[in-house]
Design a protein around this motif. Structure first.
Motif, PDB file in Angstrom:
ATOM      1  N   SER A 184     -24.827  -6.846 -62.608  1.00 43.73           N
ATOM      2  CA  SER A 184     -25.291  -6.531 -63.967  1.00 43.73           C
ATOM      3  C   SER A 184     -26.756  -6.111 -63.970  1.00 43.73           C
ATOM      4  N   GLU A 185     -27.551  -6.723 -63.091  1.00 46.13           N
ATOM      5  CA  GLU A 185     -28.975  -6.363 -63.024  1.00 46.13           C
ATOM      6  C   GLU A 185     -29.151  -4.875 -62.730  1.00 46.13           C
ATOM      7  N   LYS A 186     -28.297  -4.337 -61.828  1.00 47.72           N
ATOM      8  CA  LYS A 186     -28.379  -2.898 -61.514  1.00 47.72           C
ATOM      9  C   LYS A 186     -28.052  -2.060 -62.750  1.00 47.72           C
ATOM     10  N   PHE A 187     -27.008  -2.479 -63.458  1.00 49.77           N
ATOM     11  CA  PHE A 187     -26.558  -1.701 -64.618  1.00 49.77           C
ATOM     12  C   PHE A 187     -27.490  -1.869 -65.816  1.00 49.77           C
ATOM     13  N   ALA A 188     -28.234  -2.975 -65.834  1.00 46.59           N
ATOM     14  CA  ALA A 188     -29.119  -3.234 -66.976  1.00 46.59           C
ATOM     15  C   ALA A 188     -30.227  -2.193 -67.083  1.00 46.59           C
ATOM     16  N   ARG A 189     -30.548  -1.547 -65.977  1.00 45.99           N
ATOM     17  CA  ARG A 189     -31.602  -0.517 -66.007  1.00 45.99           C
ATOM     18  C   ARG A 189     -31.032   0.866 -66.297  1.00 45.99           C
ATOM     19  N   ASN A 190     -29.726   0.918 -66.544  1.00 48.82           N
ATOM     20  CA  ASN A 190     -29.085   2.193 -66.852  1.00 48.82           C
ATOM     21  C   ASN A 190     -29.307   2.527 -68.334  1.00 48.82           C
ATOM     22  N   ILE A 191     -30.522   2.973 -68.620  1.00 47.63           N
ATOM     23  CA  ILE A 191     -30.944   3.307 -69.982  1.00 47.63           C
ATOM     24  C   ILE A 191     -31.391   4.759 -69.980  1.00 47.63           C
ATOM     25  N   VAL A 192     -31.053   5.481 -71.023  1.00 46.29           N
ATOM     26  CA  VAL A 192     -31.270   6.930 -70.993  1.00 46.29           C
ATOM     27  C   VAL A 192     -32.743   7.287 -70.800  1.00 46.29           C
ATOM     28  N   THR A 193     -33.649   6.481 -71.331  1.00 47.71           N
ATOM     29  CA  THR A 193     -35.069   6.803 -71.172  1.00 47.71           C
ATOM     30  C   THR A 193     -35.564   6.542 -69.749  1.00 47.71           C
ATOM     31  N   ASN A 194     -34.727   5.910 -68.917  1.00 44.40           N
ATOM     32  CA  ASN A 194     -35.083   5.729 -67.503  1.00 44.40           C
ATOM     33  C   ASN A 194     -34.597   6.893 -66.647  1.00 44.40           C
ATOM     34  N   LYS A 195     -34.005   7.917 -67.279  1.00 39.67           N
ATOM     35  CA  LYS A 195     -33.437   9.042 -66.528  1.00 39.67           C
ATOM     36  C   LYS A 195     -34.269  10.296 -66.796  1.00 39.67           C
ATOM     37  N   PRO A 196     -35.135  10.674 -65.864  1.00 38.09           N
ATOM     38  CA  PRO A 196     -36.048  11.803 -66.099  1.00 38.09           C
ATOM     39  C   PRO A 196     -35.328  13.086 -66.497  1.00 38.09           C
ATOM     40  N   GLU A 197     -34.142  13.320 -65.934  1.00 43.68           N
ATOM     41  CA  GLU A 197     -33.440  14.574 -66.225  1.00 43.68           C
ATOM     42  C   GLU A 197     -32.927  14.636 -67.661  1.00 43.68           C
ATOM     43  N   CYS A 198     -32.885  13.485 -68.340  1.00 42.22           N
ATOM     44  CA  CYS A 198     -32.396  13.457 -69.722  1.00 42.22           C
ATOM     45  C   CYS A 198     -33.533  13.604 -70.744  1.00 42.22           C
ATOM     46  N   ASN A 235     -20.170   9.172 -58.887  1.00 42.31           N
ATOM     47  CA  ASN A 235     -19.161   9.831 -58.054  1.00 42.31           C
ATOM     48  C   ASN A 235     -19.391  11.325 -57.881  1.00 42.31           C
ATOM     49  N   TYR A 236     -20.000  11.957 -58.891  1.00 46.94           N
ATOM     50  CA  TYR A 236     -20.082  13.424 -58.843  1.00 46.94           C
ATOM     51  C   TYR A 236     -21.506  13.959 -58.802  1.00 46.94           C
ATOM     52  N   ALA A 237     -22.503  13.111 -59.131  1.00 45.79           N
ATOM     53  CA  ALA A 237     -23.896  13.562 -59.024  1.00 45.79           C
ATOM     54  C   ALA A 237     -24.643  12.753 -57.969  1.00 45.79           C
ATOM     55  N   GLY A 238     -23.996  11.686 -57.452  1.00 41.29           N
ATOM     56  CA  GLY A 238     -24.570  10.957 -56.331  1.00 41.29           C
ATOM     57  C   GLY A 238     -25.389   9.734 -56.685  1.00 41.29           C
ATOM     58  N   SER A 239     -25.642   9.509 -57.988  1.00 44.21           N
ATOM     59  CA  SER A 239     -26.456   8.358 -58.378  1.00 44.21           C
ATOM     60  C   SER A 239     -26.136   7.970 -59.815  1.00 44.21           C
ATOM     61  N   MET A 240     -26.188   6.665 -60.107  1.00 44.70           N
ATOM     62  CA  MET A 240     -25.956   6.206 -61.481  1.00 44.70           C
ATOM     63  C   MET A 240     -26.979   6.803 -62.436  1.00 44.70           C
ATOM     64  N   ASP A 241     -28.169   7.085 -61.923  1.00 38.31           N
ATOM     65  CA  ASP A 241     -29.268   7.552 -62.780  1.00 38.31           C
ATOM     66  C   ASP A 241     -29.318   9.068 -62.930  1.00 38.31           C
ATOM     67  N   LYS A 242     -28.463   9.770 -62.200  1.00 40.23           N
ATOM     68  CA  LYS A 242     -28.534  11.236 -62.215  1.00 40.23           C
ATOM     69  C   LYS A 242     -27.344  11.785 -62.994  1.00 40.23           C
ATOM     70  N   PRO A 243     -27.580  12.421 -64.134  1.00 39.75           N
ATOM     71  CA  PRO A 243     -26.449  12.909 -64.926  1.00 39.75           C
ATOM     72  C   PRO A 243     -25.676  14.014 -64.205  1.00 39.75           C
ATOM     73  N   TYR A 244     -24.368  14.047 -64.481  1.00 41.70           N
ATOM     74  CA  TYR A 244     -23.470  15.028 -63.865  1.00 41.70           C
ATOM     75  C   TYR A 244     -23.552  16.323 -64.671  1.00 41.70           C
TER      76      TYR A 244
END
Lengths: 456, 26
Positions: free
Chosen positions: A387-401, A420-429
Motif C-alpha cells: 500500500s505504501e507504494k500505491f499511496a504515492r500514486n497521485i496525479v500531481t506526482n506524475k510529471p507527464e500529467c 504493463n504498457y508504459a513500464g512504470s506505475m508513475d508513467k501514463p500509457y
C-alpha cells in the motif's frame, strides 16, 4: 499550462472552448478568441488558422487579450494548482473486488485475466468461508468509513452463486452491529443470467455490469464458449430480460472495442437501438497483435468519438435518450479535489481478493506475486508495505500529467495499464491518454451544448 | 465580456463516502 483551447463541430456550427484545469472553469469563446488563445499558449496553428489569425486586427487582439487577462485576475484562467498532497491515507479500505471464481464459461480473446484463470492452473472457485472472511476483513479494516462496497468479479461470478448469496446475506447481517452500509455490484458475461439470477441480482445489486461488445459479428468474433460456439443471441436476450425489470436503477452494458471495430460508435448506437440506455464502451488494452489499439489507429478513433458525440447529442433529445459512461461529466457537482488526485484508490482503499483469500492491490494485479498483500483467512498477514507504494500514486506526482487537460478526470490513468504498457506505475500509457483527452474535451462540449438555453 | 461566455466558474472534501473502479453559446 493549465488552460486548454479546443473546438467541437455540431450541426452547422463549430463551438470553441477554453478549459482551465486547475480551477475547473469552462469558457465558451468565439472563433477569434480561440485563435488568440492558441497563439497565447504557443499551440501551433494549422495553415488555415494562421491565415485566419493574420486577418484579425491588432486592436481586436488587444481587446481579446484584455478579456483573457481579466479571467486570469479572477482565478479562472491560467490558474495555479495550489493543492499539495504527497500520499494517500492507507489502512482504511472502502471496496473489495471479490474474485468469486478464477474460472469462466467464455474464452474471450482479449481477457486480461487469461480467460478467467489469472494464469493459475486449477480454475478455483471461492469457498463460502473465504467470502465471509473477506467481509470480516473489510469491516475490520475500514476505519470510520460507513459506506462499503463489494464487487463480485471473476472469471464469471454467476458460476459460483452459492458464495455470492452467502456473502450478501452475511454482510447484511452485520450492518446493524457495525454501523456499516454495503453496496454490492457484479460484472457478468450474461451467459447464466436465467430468470432466478435476474430476479436475485435485481433485488440485491446496487449496480450490474453486463458485458456485450455491440453488434453480433463484433461480439462473436472475440467472445466464444470454450468449444468455439457463438453466444451473442443468448447473451443479448438474457441482458434484455434483465434490462426489462431493472427500471431506473443502476446498470451498464459494457463493451470492449478492438482494432477490428474502430467504427465502435455503431456498436454503441446498436446497443442503444436494442433498448439499453446505460452504455460503456472501452478500448481494449492488450498486446495481441490483431486486436491491440496501436498508435496508427488513434486518428480514426478520435474521429469516431466525435461521430459518437454528435449522434449522442441528437439521440438524447429523442425517445432514444441514453447515457454514455465516458461522456459523463458533472461540471458543478463533480468529485472533490482529493478524489481527483487519488483516483481509483487501488492498493489503498480498493483491494482484490482471490478465491483462496489472497489480497492484491486490485483485480488487475491478482495473482501477481510481487504485489501479494496477505490473506483474509489470516488477518495477521495483512501487510501495508505494498500500500505504501500505491499511496504515492497521485496525479500531481506524475510529471507527464502536469499540463494535461484530463489530469483531474483520469487521475493519471490505470496503474496496472501504466505498469504493463508504459513500464512504470508513475508513467501514463500514451495511447490511453490520447483517447482520454478526446473524451474529456467531448464531455465538456456536450455538457455545454446541452445546458445552453437554445439547445433544441 | 464580448468574446467570452463563461459557463462554469471554479468547478473544482476527502470524506471518502463516494463510490469507489446559462446563455446561448457563441
Amino acid at each position: 499550462m493549465s488552460s486548454h483551447p479546443f473546438c467541437f463541430r455540431y450541426g452547422d456550427k463549430t463551438y470553441c472552448f477554453l478549459f482551465d484545469t486547475e480551477s475547473g472553469s469552462l469558457h465558451n469563446v468565439d472563433r477569434v478568441t480561440f485563435l488568440c488563445a492558441k497563439e497565447r499558449y504557443k499551440i501551433p496553428l494549422t495553415e488555415e488558422e494562421k491565415s485566419e489569425y493574420a486577418l484579425v486586427p491588432a486592436a481586436e487582439k488587444d481587446e481579446i487579450n484584455a478579456e483573457l487577462d481579466e479571467l486570469v485576475s479572477m482565478g479562472v484562467l491560467e490558474s495555479e494548482c495550489g493543492v499539495v498532497m504527497n500520499k494517500k491515507r492507507i489502512g482504511e479500505v472502502k471496496a473489495l473486488c471479490l474474485h468469486i471464481c478464477h474460472d469462466c464459461n467464455l474464452r474471450c480473446r482479449y481477457c486480461f485475466a487469461d480467460e478467467g484463470t489469472y494464469h493459475t492452473a486449477d480454475r478455483a472457485h471461492m469457498p463460502v468461508e473465504v467470502g465471509l472472511k473477506a467481509v470480516d476483513f473489510l469491516i475490520a479494516n475500514s476505519g470510520n468509513r460507513r459506506n462499503l462496497e463489494i464487487d463480485f468479479f471473476g472469471g464469471e461470478p454467476l458460476m459460483n452463486m452459492k458464495t455470492v448469496k452467502a456473502v450478501v446475506e452475511y454482510a447484511r447481517s452485520r450492518e446493524k452491529e457495525t454501523g456499516k452500509a454495503f453496496n454490492f455490484t457484479m460484472t457478468t458475461n450474461c451467459l447464466l443470467l436465467n430468470d432466478e439470477n435476474i430476479r436475485w441480482l435485481n433485488d440485491n445489486m446496487y449496480n450490474v455490469v453486463l458485458s456485450i461488445d455491440g453488434r453480433r459479428d463484433v461480439h462473436n468474433r472475440v467472445r466464444k464458449t470454450p468449444n468455439g460456439k457463438d453466444v451473442f443471441d443468448v447473451i443479448k436476450d438474457n441482458a434484455l430480460r434483465f434490462r426489462a425489470i431493472r427500471g431506473d436503477r443502476s446498470y451498464y452494458v459494457r463493451g470492449t472495442f478492438t482494432a477490428h471495430n474502430l467504427d465502435f460508435a455503431d456498436d454503441v448506437l446498436y446497443l442503444n437501438d436494442l433498448g439499453f440506455d446505460q452504455i460503456s464502451m472501452e478500448p481494449v488494452v492488450t498486446d495481441i497483435p490483431d486486436l491491440a489499439i496501436k498508435e496508427e489507429h488513434i486518428p480514426a478513433i478520435l474521429d469516431e468519438y466525435e461521430r459518437l458525440a454528435r449522434a449522442y447529442i441528437d439521440r438524447r433529445k429523442t425517445d432514444k435518450w441514453f447515457n454514455f459512461f465516458h461522456f459523463m461529466i458533472d461540471l458543478d457537482g463533480g468529485p472533490c479535489v482529493i478524489k481527483r488526485l487519488t483516483g481509483c484508490g487501488s492498493g489503498c482503499e480498493y483491494l482484490a481478493v482471490t478465491p483462496r483469500g489472497d489480497i492484491y492491490p486490485c483485480h488487475q494485479f491478482a495473482e501477481n506475486k510481487p504485489y501479494y498483500m496477505g490473506n483474509v483467512l489470516r488477518s495477521s498477514d495483512y501487510d501495508l508495505g505494498v500500500s505504501e507504494k500505491f499511496a504515492r500514486n497521485i496525479v500531481t506526482n506524475k510529471p507527464e500529467c502536469a499540463d494535461c487537460i484530463a489530469k483531474y478526470y483520469c487521475s493519471g490513468g490505470c496503474v496496472a495499464n501504466n505498469l504493463n504498457y508504459a513500464g512504470s506505475m508513475d508513467k501514463p500509457y500514451g495511447i490511453s491518454c490520447k483517447m482520454m483527452r478526446k473524451r474529456m474535451e467531448l464531455s465538456l462540449a456536450i455538457s455545454a451544448i446541452e445546458s445552453a438555453p437554445d439547445n433544441e | 465580456m464580448k468574446h467570452v461566455n463563461s459557463i462554469v466558474l471554479n468547478g473544482m472534501i476527502g470524506c471518502g463516502e463516494c463510490q469507489s473502479c446559462k446563455k446561448p453559446l457563441l
